[in-house]
Design a protein around this motif. Structure first.
Motif, mmCIF file in Angstrom:
data_model
loop_
_atom_site.group_PDB
_atom_site.id
_atom_site.type_symbol
_atom_site.label_atom_id
_atom_site.label_comp_id
_atom_site.label_asym_id
_atom_site.label_seq_id
_atom_site.Cartn_x
_atom_site.Cartn_y
_atom_site.Cartn_z
ATOM 1 N N ASN A 88 0.826 -1.213 0.000
ATOM 2 C CA ASN A 88 0.000 0.000 0.000
ATOM 3 C C ASN A 88 0.857 1.259 0.000
ATOM 4 O O ASN A 88 0.600 2.211 -0.755
ATOM 5 N N SER A 89 1.896 1.269 0.824
ATOM 6 C CA SER A 89 2.787 2.433 0.852
ATOM 7 C C SER A 89 3.506 2.598 -0.480
ATOM 8 O O SER A 89 3.663 3.721 -0.982
ATOM 9 N N LEU A 90 3.933 1.489 -1.065
ATOM 10 C CA LEU A 90 4.622 1.558 -2.347
ATOM 11 C C LEU A 90 3.692 2.055 -3.443
ATOM 12 O O LEU A 90 4.099 2.856 -4.302
ATOM 13 N N LEU A 91 2.444 1.612 -3.420
ATOM 14 C CA LEU A 91 1.475 2.052 -4.427
ATOM 15 C C LEU A 91 1.170 3.538 -4.287
ATOM 16 O O LEU A 91 1.147 4.277 -5.286
ATOM 17 N N VAL A 92 0.961 3.987 -3.061
ATOM 18 C CA VAL A 92 0.641 5.404 -2.837
ATOM 19 C C VAL A 92 1.823 6.284 -3.232
ATOM 20 O O VAL A 92 1.664 7.275 -3.971
ATOM 21 N N ILE A 220 9.658 10.825 -0.394
ATOM 22 C CA ILE A 220 9.945 10.784 1.037
ATOM 23 C C ILE A 220 8.762 11.286 1.856
ATOM 24 O O ILE A 220 8.373 10.677 2.862
ATOM 25 N N SER A 221 8.169 12.404 1.451
ATOM 26 C CA SER A 221 7.040 12.955 2.208
ATOM 27 C C SER A 221 5.839 12.022 2.180
ATOM 28 O O SER A 221 5.118 11.907 3.184
ATOM 29 N N THR A 222 5.610 11.347 1.063
ATOM 30 C CA THR A 222 4.473 10.426 0.973
ATOM 31 C C THR A 222 4.747 9.129 1.713
ATOM 32 O O THR A 222 3.866 8.600 2.397
ATOM 33 N N TRP A 223 5.946 8.615 1.587
ATOM 34 C CA TRP A 223 6.281 7.341 2.212
ATOM 35 C C TRP A 223 6.215 7.438 3.740
ATOM 36 O O TRP A 223 5.788 6.485 4.403
ATOM 37 N N ASN A 224 6.628 8.557 4.292
ATOM 38 C CA ASN A 224 6.668 8.713 5.747
ATOM 39 C C ASN A 224 5.401 9.339 6.320
ATOM 40 O O ASN A 224 5.379 9.688 7.514
ATOM 41 N N ASP A 225 4.369 9.489 5.512
ATOM 42 C CA ASP A 225 3.169 10.175 5.985
ATOM 43 C C ASP A 225 2.453 9.349 7.053
ATOM 44 O O ASP A 225 2.203 8.161 6.876
ATOM 45 N N PHE A 226 2.144 10.001 8.142
ATOM 46 C CA PHE A 226 1.357 9.383 9.202
ATOM 47 C C PHE A 226 0.082 10.164 9.485
ATOM 48 O O PHE A 226 -0.938 9.580 9.846
ATOM 49 N N LEU A 227 0.129 11.490 9.298
ATOM 50 C CA LEU A 227 -1.006 12.342 9.646
ATOM 51 C C LEU A 227 -2.225 12.013 8.795
ATOM 52 O O LEU A 227 -3.319 11.771 9.322
ATOM 53 N N PHE A 228 -2.067 12.003 7.470
ATOM 54 C CA PHE A 228 -3.200 11.713 6.599
ATOM 55 C C PHE A 228 -3.672 10.274 6.754
ATOM 56 O O PHE A 228 -4.877 9.995 6.711
ATOM 57 N N ALA A 229 -2.723 9.345 6.918
ATOM 58 C CA ALA A 229 -3.114 7.943 7.079
ATOM 59 C C ALA A 229 -3.927 7.738 8.354
ATOM 60 O O ALA A 229 -4.908 6.993 8.368
ATOM 61 N N MET A 267 11.270 0.476 7.132
ATOM 62 C CA MET A 267 10.684 1.585 6.377
ATOM 63 C C MET A 267 11.751 2.454 5.717
ATOM 64 O O MET A 267 11.503 3.048 4.659
ATOM 65 N N THR A 268 12.922 2.536 6.327
ATOM 66 C CA THR A 268 13.979 3.391 5.791
ATOM 67 C C THR A 268 14.658 2.781 4.578
ATOM 68 O O THR A 268 15.159 3.518 3.717
ATOM 69 N N VAL A 269 14.664 1.459 4.481
ATOM 70 C CA VAL A 269 15.393 0.791 3.393
ATOM 71 C C VAL A 269 14.892 1.200 2.009
ATOM 72 O O VAL A 269 15.701 1.541 1.129
ATOM 73 N N PRO A 270 13.577 1.194 1.718
ATOM 74 C CA PRO A 270 13.140 1.618 0.373
ATOM 75 C C PRO A 270 13.536 3.055 0.032
ATOM 76 O O PRO A 270 13.852 3.349 -1.126
ATOM 77 N N VAL A 271 13.537 3.942 1.031
ATOM 78 C CA VAL A 271 13.949 5.327 0.769
ATOM 79 C C VAL A 271 15.414 5.382 0.379
ATOM 80 O O VAL A 271 15.804 6.094 -0.563
ATOM 81 N N LEU A 272 16.256 4.616 1.073
ATOM 82 C CA LEU A 272 17.678 4.588 0.740
ATOM 83 C C LEU A 272 17.912 3.988 -0.633
ATOM 84 O O LEU A 272 18.740 4.478 -1.408
ATOM 85 N N VAL A 273 17.182 2.928 -0.961
ATOM 86 C CA VAL A 273 17.327 2.303 -2.279
ATOM 87 C C VAL A 273 16.915 3.278 -3.374
ATOM 88 O O VAL A 273 17.604 3.426 -4.400
ATOM 89 N N PHE A 274 15.799 3.955 -3.178
ATOM 90 C CA PHE A 274 15.340 4.930 -4.163
ATOM 91 C C PHE A 274 16.345 6.063 -4.327
ATOM 92 O O PHE A 274 16.628 6.516 -5.435
ATOM 93 N N PHE A 275 16.915 6.512 -3.209
ATOM 94 C CA PHE A 275 17.899 7.592 -3.275
ATOM 95 C C PHE A 275 19.157 7.150 -4.002
ATOM 96 O O PHE A 275 19.728 7.908 -4.794
ATOM 97 N N VAL A 276 19.624 5.921 -3.745
ATOM 98 C CA VAL A 276 20.837 5.427 -4.415
ATOM 99 C C VAL A 276 20.609 5.314 -5.914
ATOM 100 O O VAL A 276 21.496 5.612 -6.727
ATOM 101 N N LEU A 277 19.420 4.905 -6.321
ATOM 102 C CA LEU A 277 19.137 4.739 -7.747
ATOM 103 C C LEU A 277 19.132 6.067 -8.501
ATOM 104 O O LEU A 277 19.488 6.112 -9.682
ATOM 105 N N VAL A 278 18.750 7.136 -7.833
ATOM 106 C CA VAL A 278 18.594 8.419 -8.532
ATOM 107 C C VAL A 278 19.605 9.455 -8.067
ATOM 108 O O VAL A 278 19.463 10.638 -8.403
ATOM 109 N N GLN A 279 20.637 9.055 -7.310
ATOM 110 C CA GLN A 279 21.527 10.051 -6.713
ATOM 111 C C GLN A 279 22.278 10.870 -7.757
ATOM 112 O O GLN A 279 22.479 12.077 -7.573
#
Length: 292
Positions: A88-92, A220-229, A267-279
């Motif tokens: 769900n987080s990945l889709l959003v 990053i802002s969407t993946w870590n969102d807690f308020l809206f969820a 939760m942090t691992v996908p953010v790091l992977v995404f950052f490494v891919l596009v750094q």
């Protein structure tokens, strides 16, 4: 004819390394200090995830452990529907990145290449939208999603995040579009290229670094969102995202800090992977934005 051997040839004096400038040494030391301060919370999070429960609850906190284990990660992955929360987080996050990037690219091209009425007013409105805190709009957005019938759905998370990602993305991409000379566009039209072909085959690759830079912030802002969820996903737990999964480890009698830290690490691992891919494109994108 006698040839000179390498031993007979005159040797060039070796250049001694230049001493580093004190200002440069101070800058490097400051950068290392700042990096250590920023990385320390991440280190403590991972350390707490592999510590035994007894060491986590001990009053004598130590920045190391002699008996690491993966029991906290086991409890996280054994949690019911954890895989569903991850998807769900990945889709959003993926939908927000793609949709906001596409809309921002078209909008930035429109406000840069075309002259129309209220163009400046529209740009000012983008800035004003960035100044409004998200917390102030949570309740109005709740009633809006309720009237649209989107509560307890992933759409209630996707739509607000797209709206909040667009002002920043449009402002950043506007500089990249402006940096492309209009003579290039005119030359493409003279060669028979249509506006759509110029847009997607010429302009889009040139502003791609800017799109990557904006996508990182959106992701990053969407993946870590807690308020809206927490506000929009009320009763249907099957639509929950990863930040909501952390609530399982908060218990009335005693919090499972090992599970909390392990889930945060996952939760942090996908953010790091995404950052490494596009750094690489991210650095060039931020450089282009600063240059503009």
């Amino acid at each position: 004819m006698i040839r000179a051997t390498p031993a007979d040839r005159p040797r060039r004096p070796r250049r001694l390394p230049r001493p580093r400038h004190p200002r440069r040494l101070a800058a490097e030391a400051t950068a290392l200090l700042v990096a250590a301060v920023v990385a320390f919370p991440l280190y403590w999070m991972v350390l707490s995830a592999v510590k035994p429960a007894g060491e986590i609850q001990s009053t004598d906190a130590r920045p190391w452990t002699l008996s690491p284990n993966l029991d906290s990660f086991r409890r996280v992955f054994e949690q019911q529907d954890f895989g569903r929360y991850f998807l769900n987080s990945l889709l959003v996050a993926g939908t927000v990145v793609l949709a906001s990037g596409l809309i921002a690219f078209l909008a930035a091209t429109a406000v840069t290449r075309f002259r129309f009425r209220f163009r400046t007013t529209l740009l000012v409105m983008f800035l004003v939208a960035q100044m409004v805190p998200i917390e102030a709009l949570t309740i109005p957005l709740f009633f809006l999603m309720r009237d649209l019938g989107r509560l307890n759905t992933l759409g209630s998370l996707i739509l607000p995040h797209i709206a909040f990602s667009l002002p920043f993305a449009i402002w950043m991409l506007r500089g990249f579009v402006r940096a492309v000379p209009e003579s290039l566009e005119e030359a493409a039209y003279l060669d028979g290229a249509s506006r759509a072909r110029f847009l997607w085959q010429i302009l889009f690759p040139l502003v791609l670094p800017g799109l990557v830079a904006t996508s990182v912030f959106s992701f990053i802002s969407t993946w870590n969102d807690f308020l809206f969820a927490k506000s929009f996903l009320i009763s249907d737990t099957s639509q929950s995202t990863l930040p909501m999964a952390l609530l399982v480890f908060f218990k009335p009698d005693e919090n499972d800090w090992g599970g909390i830290m392990a889930a945060s690490t996952v939760m942090t691992v996908p953010v790091l992977v995404f950052f490494v891919l596009v750094q690489r494109r991210l650095v060039s994108g931020l450089g282009g934005a600063v240059k503009d």
